[in-house]
Structure formats: structure tokens, C-alpha cells
Design a protein around this motif. Structure first.
Motif, PDB file in Angstrom:
ATOM      1  N   LEU A 183       1.583   3.980  -2.634  1.00 28.00           N
ATOM      2  CA  LEU A 183       1.006   5.901  -2.352  1.00 28.00           C
ATOM      3  C   LEU A 183       1.977   6.910  -2.333  1.00 28.00           C
ATOM      4  O   LEU A 183       1.829   7.734  -3.090  1.00 28.00           O
ATOM      5  CB  LEU A 183       0.254   5.903  -0.832  1.00 28.00           C
ATOM      6  N   GLN A 212      -4.358  -5.144  -1.715  1.00 26.73           N
ATOM      7  CA  GLN A 212      -4.489  -3.646  -2.370  1.00 26.73           C
ATOM      8  C   GLN A 212      -6.223  -3.450  -3.460  1.00 26.73           C
ATOM      9  O   GLN A 212      -6.439  -2.023  -2.874  1.00 26.73           O
ATOM     10  CB  GLN A 212      -3.079  -3.310  -3.726  1.00 26.73           C
ATOM     11  N   TRP A 237       1.843   7.397  -6.620  1.00 26.78           N
ATOM     12  CA  TRP A 237       0.671   8.149  -6.571  1.00 26.78           C
ATOM     13  C   TRP A 237       1.243   9.472  -5.993  1.00 26.78           C
ATOM     14  O   TRP A 237       1.274  10.526  -7.257  1.00 26.78           O
ATOM     15  CB  TRP A 237      -0.708   8.521  -5.870  1.00 26.78           C
ATOM     16  N   SER A 281       1.139  -1.006   0.014  1.00 24.86           N
ATOM     17  CA  SER A 281      -0.015   0.200  -0.209  1.00 24.86           C
ATOM     18  C   SER A 281       1.096   0.935  -0.367  1.00 24.86           C
ATOM     19  O   SER A 281       0.442   2.365  -1.131  1.00 24.86           O
ATOM     20  CB  SER A 281      -1.269   0.103   1.242  1.00 24.86           C
ATOM     21  N   THR A 325     -10.423   3.754   0.235  1.00 28.95           N
ATOM     22  CA  THR A 325      -9.926   4.487   1.167  1.00 28.95           C
ATOM     23  C   THR A 325      -8.804   5.807  -0.018  1.00 28.95           C
ATOM     24  O   THR A 325      -8.885   6.467   0.031  1.00 28.95           O
ATOM     25  CB  THR A 325      -8.637   3.610   1.907  1.00 28.95           C
ATOM     26  N   PHE A 326      -8.635   4.927  -0.745  1.00 28.64           N
ATOM     27  CA  PHE A 326      -7.630   5.367  -2.339  1.00 28.64           C
ATOM     28  C   PHE A 326      -8.873   6.485  -2.418  1.00 28.64           C
ATOM     29  O   PHE A 326      -8.796   7.775  -3.092  1.00 28.64           O
ATOM     30  CB  PHE A 326      -7.165   4.640  -3.641  1.00 28.64           C
ATOM     31  N   HIS A 327      -9.990   6.107  -2.834  1.00 28.97           N
ATOM     32  CA  HIS A 327     -11.223   7.239  -3.204  1.00 28.97           C
ATOM     33  C   HIS A 327     -11.224   8.209  -2.825  1.00 28.97           C
ATOM     34  O   HIS A 327     -10.900   9.282  -2.839  1.00 28.97           O
ATOM     35  CB  HIS A 327     -12.591   6.188  -3.663  1.00 28.97           C
ATOM     36  N   PRO A 330     -11.609   4.408  -8.203  1.00 21.85           N
ATOM     37  CA  PRO A 330     -11.717   2.469  -7.352  1.00 21.85           C
ATOM     38  C   PRO A 330     -13.742   2.196  -7.032  1.00 21.85           C
ATOM     39  O   PRO A 330     -13.284   1.497  -6.343  1.00 21.85           O
ATOM     40  CB  PRO A 330     -11.276   3.355  -6.287  1.00 21.85           C
ATOM     41  N   LYS A 390      -8.284  -1.934  -0.570  1.00 26.73           N
ATOM     42  CA  LYS A 390      -8.563  -0.526  -0.638  1.00 26.73           C
ATOM     43  C   LYS A 390      -9.251   0.533  -1.305  1.00 26.73           C
ATOM     44  O   LYS A 390      -8.374   1.507  -1.287  1.00 26.73           O
ATOM     45  CB  LYS A 390      -6.348  -0.373  -0.114  1.00 26.73           C
ATOM     46  N   ASN A 391     -10.060  -0.015  -2.004  1.00 23.96           N
ATOM     47  CA  ASN A 391     -10.609   0.448  -2.766  1.00 23.96           C
ATOM     48  C   ASN A 391     -11.099   2.483  -2.187  1.00 23.96           C
ATOM     49  O   ASN A 391     -10.665   3.411  -2.919  1.00 23.96           O
ATOM     50  CB  ASN A 391     -11.545   0.226  -4.135  1.00 23.96           C
TER      51      ASN A 391
END
Lengths: 186, 576
Positions: free
Chosen positions: B15, B93, B18, B11, B99-101, B70, B96-97
């Protein structure tokens, strides 16, 4: 959308609007924009709205989640009594505050957001919601019964002496030595 | 520290990549606009605010592209399927969509703020320049108009209205900018945790403002108001000509400078994800139109409704969830429910607990159907009662629970209604055992169920009783170790237990395994698992509250060994 308390969303929206008004005002003043006086007003208005909206209301149903450190704000807001409790007052207050923000581009976004918050507060007020402070729960100690002040004057009733007399023939039963006489003929 | 790497490594890497792309885009475009010679004259009027506005714009393009991806759950499910042979970490991974959104959304909000503030300065400066407040060069530049041999630089063409607000609301960029920023603010305030958890409908309906957001975003650059200088023949030498604005067009070194607006690029970034998202919604719609038949409807204690459904071509795996829609209650709402049946059964079932408007209404409608109705009798009754109690079912969608059979040892922790995915897993184990399925790599399962009240146990206790019996019959007592924790006990419970202490089975559940009271002491549990499995990889699965998730994540990190030969704990969390 049955069980929603509109005031909760109105509160979030108003807090966000306060911050946006404040930011727009700071930009307007710092950049010395045309009409910076409106920006200066927006700074003051933004701070006021943030202070008013920071403490969350207690929910009518369900658990209320406080914002960090909101207790002192709760006390201040509570001190104004019905002015802050009633959401009609808040709706009109926000509507009035937001108007001068519309005169300058930097603050117009804060103005519109606060206007929307005012509308949501109006909806909340029409549905009969009001602001309740979230106060820490006081420990309620179980009230001690009155009888603790009046201990009994007499011993509890006992069976007649014939039954209490020690049975000499039965060694087991009479093995126990009473420290005090339990027969009433001595 | 080393434990962190084992558990959070991948993760953090995503991050990091990104964030690195964001920083790169920001810095690259900042210097592109701040140093590029074609923007020399533009910068003369606007200063560095030009670069401060364009750099976040680039970051915004990138993030608006990412934000739709996501939440395309069918796409993600497809990706998960194609990663079956990939390593464990890649699939984690995808969990965690959400959370990423949210992270991408925060970045969009931040960049919008910077972009808007910078453009406020730009508009102010353009306006002032048009009024002739600045120096001679600025005024000359602003005076350039759109005629047959000149092109304008300053997008504010009129001089009589003095306020930037007018331009803000009459230009495409200004109007779309205000509208989409407003939409963004409304989306964000209604997505706050408090609102989302308590009033899902407000969150969901307001979130659809994203349609306005993307529509406005695509047209935001159509006005082409960021102007750069074009090459002219003969070339216009800015270094010399900037001091002679009066001579432009009259001396050979300084032909009148020509300007053109930048080509709008946002649509190139977002068109792909928009198409993907439209496909996603289309797939959901098609799935919704497929017919769903009822096999059985059962009302369980403590307001739990069990629905057994059949859908053509529906294939599920353990612990997956479906989205259910009931048009009779609400056309637009889709609610997620974990399936409680095993893939080996010929139907799929969901247990729905009363937890809000939609679920309450569904339970009320279902209550009207006589108890235990099945098969054709049920169809007759339903047609009699409600001709249109159709359901739409979208899914199944994958979750971390699919991985449970890949671990040699699994710790399953379900809190309250969070036990539902594990009902599916345990049933599937039962079936696999009966068929001696070689796919089952698991040799040991530890199951922890935390619950507040006893009567919610009933439907699950039945399942555990059956499993218990089966395992004893096959001499497989070791395979499943389960511990039940009653966290809402009081004096009467304790007394009852004291009185029945000697009995063989538990008084609450009727199971051989005794119920524990209070919360589990996780340190002890992890120690025990580690002791009993000194060389294994242990997968920890939780379906329950955030707070418990944090505790377990820490314990997993604490009890994991960096040495790959020793015990390692991997943590997976479901989240609705």
C-alpha cells in the motif's frame, strides 16, 4: 433479477446524485461561473435531495442496514407521510428537481444522475414498493397472566385423612415433624 | 505494535508503494504543467486549474491500468502457482486482490472528481477568454485560429454560443468525459455493500459498464485540447512578447506563437491490462466450453445440493473454488463455490446452498432428478429430462487454504456454510494419512465449526465420524482436535442435552467430541493453542463473516510473539 428491491439502488443513486449536484453547485458559485444562479439552486437542491435520501427504507424481505445516525432523518422524513412514502411522488420530484441542473455544465452531471435515480424509483414504484421507516424495536414484555391478580382462596385438594395419618410403627416415615397439624381430627 | 508488523507488514508495504507512486505522479505532473515554460500562455488563460486537471489525469492513467489486474483470477492463479517456492507472505498478498481493487476504485473516483472540477474551471475560463472578457493577451491568444501560419491555443473556436455546455458536449473530450463519468457513478452506486450483498445480479451487470468506461477513456484525449507552445524558428520569447500581443508576427523577437496538442497517452497505460483481461475472459470461455459430466447428484437436508462432477484434465488442490455457470438458468452469471472433495478423489464435488435466485433455480431443477442417481443411469435420466443441463466450470482458483499443510499447526475456523473449504482439507488429510504422504508438514490441527442449527450438520457430521473412527484405529487421536459450537440453541436443546448427559457420544452429531453451546471464547482457545504449541508457527484460517474475521485478526496479533522462536499466529481469510 427476481427479488431485487429497486428502491435500494435508487436510494444509493439518488444520494450520490445529491452529493454531485451539491459539489457542482458549490464549484459554480465559488468560481462565479456564467449562470451561477443555476449553481446556487443546485446547492439547495443537492442538500434537499441528500436530506431526503439519507434515511434508508426498511426492506420488505431481509435485514435492513441503517446508515449511521439516520434516526433523526427518519423521523423528519416520516413526518411527511404519504408524500415520502410513495415512490411515484419521489420519482416525479427528482425528475422535476433535476431539470434546472441541465442548464449549466457544472451541474449537468448531477442532473443526469438524478434523472437516472428518478427512473429507477419509477421502476420501484411500478413494482409496488414503498418507503418504510426503520424504527428501533420496542421491547415487548410478555403480558403477565390475569390470574396473578386472583390468588387461589382455597388450599389444593388433599387425599383423605387416613392416608395422611402418621404411621407410628414405621419410625423412618414418621421422623418428620409437621409444624402444623395435617390431620383434621385435632 | 510489533505484532502489527508481523501480521500486516507486507500489505502495508504494498500500500505504501502504491500510495507513494500516486503522490509522486500527482506532484510531478502538477509541477510539469504549473512551471513548464511551454504552458506559459496556456496558464495565462487557465491559471493553476490546468495543473490541477492534469495531475489527477496522470494518477488516473496509473490507476486505470491497475484496476483490471486484481480481477484477473486466472492470471493470479498462475502467479500463485509460480510462487510455490516463495515465502508465505507473498502468497497471502494475492488474497487481498478484491480489497486492492476497491482501493484503486476509490482513488479513481476521487481523482475523477478533482479532474472534473478543475476542467469545469478550465472550460469556463476558455469560454470567457473567447468572449473577450479577460485581458488583451488572453483575447489575442484565444483569437489565434487554425490557418496556414497560425495554430490555435483555445479549443473553443466559435464565439456565438456562449455556454461551456455546448463545447462540453460537442468535443470528443467533453462527450467521452461525461459518458465515462456517468458510467463510473453507476458502477460505484451499484457496487455499494448493501446492493452487492443483496442483489448480486444488479452489481454484476452494471459493473460491465466498465467496457464503456475503458472505451471512452482511450478516446478521451484524442481531441488533443491541452495545447502547449511549440518551438518556432526564430524562437518566440514569452517574457518579452507577452506585453506586445499586437506586434506578433511583425517584430523579429515575436513570431506568431505556434501550439500543438499533447499526444494522448492513456492508451499506452491501459492497453496491456485490457489485453490481459481479454485473455482472462477468453480463458474463462474456453473453460466454459469444456464438457462437464455428472457423476452423482444428492439433495442434502436444509436445502443443500451436492454435485459430484468430472471434467477432463481438471486438477485441484485443497480448499480451492470454482466458478459455475448454468446457461439454462442464466447465460452470463458465474457463481463461486468452494470444492468439498479432496484432490485424491477422481471427481470434484460442490455443495450448493439455497441463497438466492440462481441457487434456488438450480436446486429446483436438480430436485426433478430422482434421488441418488449415478453414472450412466444419471446420464440417461438427464438426457430424458433436460437435454441441455450443461454446466460450465471455470477454475480451480487458489485460496489461502492451500497453505494449510505448510504450517506445523493450523487453526481452522468455519462458520456455517463457511465450513466447506475445510471439508476438502479434512478429507485430504484423511487420504494423505492413509498413504503416509511425506508432503504433510502439519502435526496438529484445531478445527472449530460454528453453526446455528443442527440439521445443517448432517453431511459434514458423516465425514467427521469417518475421520474419528479412522484416527482411533491408527492411534492418532491427537492429530485433529475439533470443537463444534452450536450458536442457535434454545431451551429444548438444553433440556435434551441434560437428559442425555451421561452418554458417550454427542446427542446432536453422534460424535465422541461433545458439542459446545454458544460462541467460543477466543481468548481461551488461543491461550490453549499457545500453551500446547509453545514454539510453533500457527496458521489461522477462517471462512465466515467479516465480524468474526476482525475478532480473529486481533487475537492473532495479540497472541503472536515477535520472538521468532515462540508461538506466532498468522491470519488468513477467505472471502466471497
Amino acid at each position: 433479477m427476481g427479488k431485487i428491491e429497486w428502491a435500494m439502488w435508487a436510494n444509493e443513486q439518488a444520494l450520490a446524485s445529491g452529493l454531485i449536484l451539491l459539489t457542482g453547485g458549490i464549484v459554480g458559485v465559488a468560481g462565479q461561473f456564467r449562470g451561477w444562479q443555476f449553481a446556487a439552486y443546485a446547492v439547495a437542491a443537492g442538500v434537499f435531495v441528500c436530506l431526503l435520501e439519507y434515511p434508508r427504507s426498511k426492506r420488505a424481505k431481509g435485514t435492513s442496514v441503517e446508515r449511521t445516525g439516520q434516526y433523526c432523518f427518519t423521523v423528519c422524513v416520516k413526518a411527511f407521510g404519504p408524500l415520502t412514502r410513495n415512490y411515484y411522488v419521489r420519482a416525479f420530484l427528482h425528475a422535476a428537481i433535476c431539470v434546472p441542473g441541465g442548464f449549466m455544465l457544472a451541474t449537468v452531471l448531477g442532473c443526469v444522475c438524478l434523472g437516472i435515480a428518478s427512473l429507477i424509483y419509477l421502476a420501484a414504484a411500478i413494482r409496488g414498493e414503498h418507503w418504510e421507516p426503520i424504527l428501533p424495536r420496542k421491547e415487548i414484555r410478555k403480558p403477565v397472566g390475569e390470574s396473578i391478580k386472583n390468588p387461589p382462596q382455597n388450599p389444593p385438594p388433599r387425599p383423605p385423612p387416613e392416608m395422611r395419618r402418621k404411621q407410628a410403627g414405621d419410625l423412618e416415615k414418621s421422623a418428620y415433624d409437621n409444624p402444623m397439624s395435617v390431620t383434621d381430627d385435632e | 505494535m510489533a505484532n502489527c508488523i508481523v501480521n500486516y507488514g507486507f500489505s502495508s508495504f504494498i500500500l505504501f508503494v502504491w500510495m507513494a507512486i500516486n503522490i509522486f505522479l500527482f506532484v510531478w505532473f502538477y509541477f510539469f504543467y504549473d512551471l513548464g515554460p511551454q504552458f506559459f500562455y496556456t496558464r495565462h488563460i487557465l491559471g493553476s486549474a490546468l495543473a490541477w486537471a492534469r495531475a489527477p489525469a496522470a494518477v488516473l492513467n496509473f490507476n486505470c491500468m491497475l484496476i483490471l489486474l486484481p480481477v484477473c483470477r486466472n492470471l493470479l492463479s498462475l502467479l500463485r502457482g509460480s510462487f510455490v517456492r516463495c515465502s508465505r507472505t507473498m502468497r497471502k498478498q494475492l488474497d487481498k486482490n478484491l480489497t486492492f481493487h476497491k482501493l484503486v476504485a476509490y482513488m479513481i473516483a476521487l481523482m475523477t472528481a478533482v479532474h472534473t472540477i478543475a476542467h469545469l474551471f478550465n472550460l469556463e475560463r476558455y469560454n470567457n477568454s473567447r468572449q473577450g472578457v479577460y485581458d488583451e493577451l488572453s483575447t489575442a491568444l484565444s483569437d489565434l485560429a487554425d490557418t496556414e501560419n497560425t495554430t490555435y491555443l483555445n479549443p473553443i473556436r466559435i464565439t456565438n454560443l456562449q455556454i461551456p455546455t455546448y463545447f462540453g458536449f460537442t468535443s470528443i473530450a467533453g462527450l467521452t468525459g461525461v459518458v465515462i463519468t456517468l458510467a463510473l457513478i453507476l458502477i460505484i452506486t451499484s457496487s455499494m455493500e448493501v446492493i452487492r450483498r443483496s442483489y448480486f445480479e444488479v452489481f454484476w451487470y452494471t459493473h460491465h459498464l466498465f467496457i464503456i468506461f475503458f472505451a471512452g477513456l482511450v478516446f478521451h484525449g484524442a481531441g488533443r485540447i491541452v495545447r502547449s507552445q511549440q518551438r518556432t524558428n526564430p524562437p518566440h520569447n514569452t517574457t518579452f512578447c507577452k506585453d506586445h500581443p499586437d506586434d506578433w508576427g511583425q517584430i523579429p523577437e515575436c513570431p506568431i506563437p505556434q501550439f500543438a496538442g499533447g499526444f494522448p497517452q492513456t492508451w499506452m497505460y491501459v492497453i496491456g491490462p485490457m489485453v490481459i483481461y481479454i485473455c482472462e475472459r477468453l480463458v474463462r470461455f474456453i473453460r466454459y466450453m469444456q464438457s462437464v459430466r455428472y457423476k452423482k447428484i444428492v439433495m442434502r437436508p436444509s436445502k443443500v445440493l451436492e454435485l459430484q462432477l468430472i471434467k477432463n484434465g481438471f486438477k485441484m488442490e485443497v480448499g480451492q473454488y470454482v466458478f459455475v455457470n448454468c446457461p439454462a438458468i442464466s447465460q452470463l452469471e458465474w457463481h463461486p463455490f468452494t470444492m468439498t472433495s479432496a484432490p485424491e478423489e477422481d471427481f470434484f464435488s460442490i455443495h450448493i446452498r439455497s441463497a438466492g435466485d440462481w441457487t434456488d433455480k438450480l436446486i429446483d431443477i436438480m430436485k426433478k432428478v430422482p434421488e441418488g442417481a449415478e453414472g450412466p443411469n444419471l446420464v440417461f435420466l438427464l438426457t430424458k429430462f433436460l437435454f441441455a443441463l450443461r454446466l460450465g466450470v471455470d477454475g480451480p482458483f487458489g485460496t489461502a487454504s492451500e497453505d494449510v499443510f505448510d504450517y506445523e499447526v493450523s487453526m481452522l475456523i468455519g462458520a456455517g456454510i463457511g465450513v466447506t473449504p475445510f471439508a476438502s482439507i479434512l478429507k485430504s488429510i484423511w487420504y494423505k494419512f492413509k498413504d503416509s504422504d511425506p508432503k504433510l508438514r502439519t502435526r496438529k490441527i484445531y478445527f472449530y465449526w460454528l453453526c446455528r442449527e443442527t440439521h445443517a450438520f448432517e453431511w459434514f457430521a458423516d465425514l467427521l465420524q469417518v475421520l474419528e473412527k479412522e484416527m482411533e484405529e491408527r492411534g492418532m487421536g491427537d492429530f485433529l482436535t475439533y470443537k463444534l459450537y452450536l450458536t442457535g440453541w434454545d431451551q429444548s436443546h438444553a433440556t435434551h442435552v441434560m437428559v442425555h448427559f451421561d452418554k458417550d457420544t454427542d446427542v446432536v452429531t453422534g460424535l465422541k467430541q461433545k458439542t459446545h453451546y454458544g460462541r467460543p471464547i477466543w481468548d481461551k482457545e488461543f491461550e490453549q493453542v499457545r500453551k500446547e504449541n509453545p514454539t510453533s508457527i500457527v496458521g489461522t484460517f477462517l471462512c465466515g463473516p467479516e465480524a468474526l474475521g476482525k475478532v480473529l485478526e486481533k487475537k492473532c496479533a495479540k497472541y503472536s510473539d515477535v520472538d521468532p522462536r515462540k508461538t506466532r499466529f498468522y491470519f488468513n481469510k477467505e472471502n466471497f
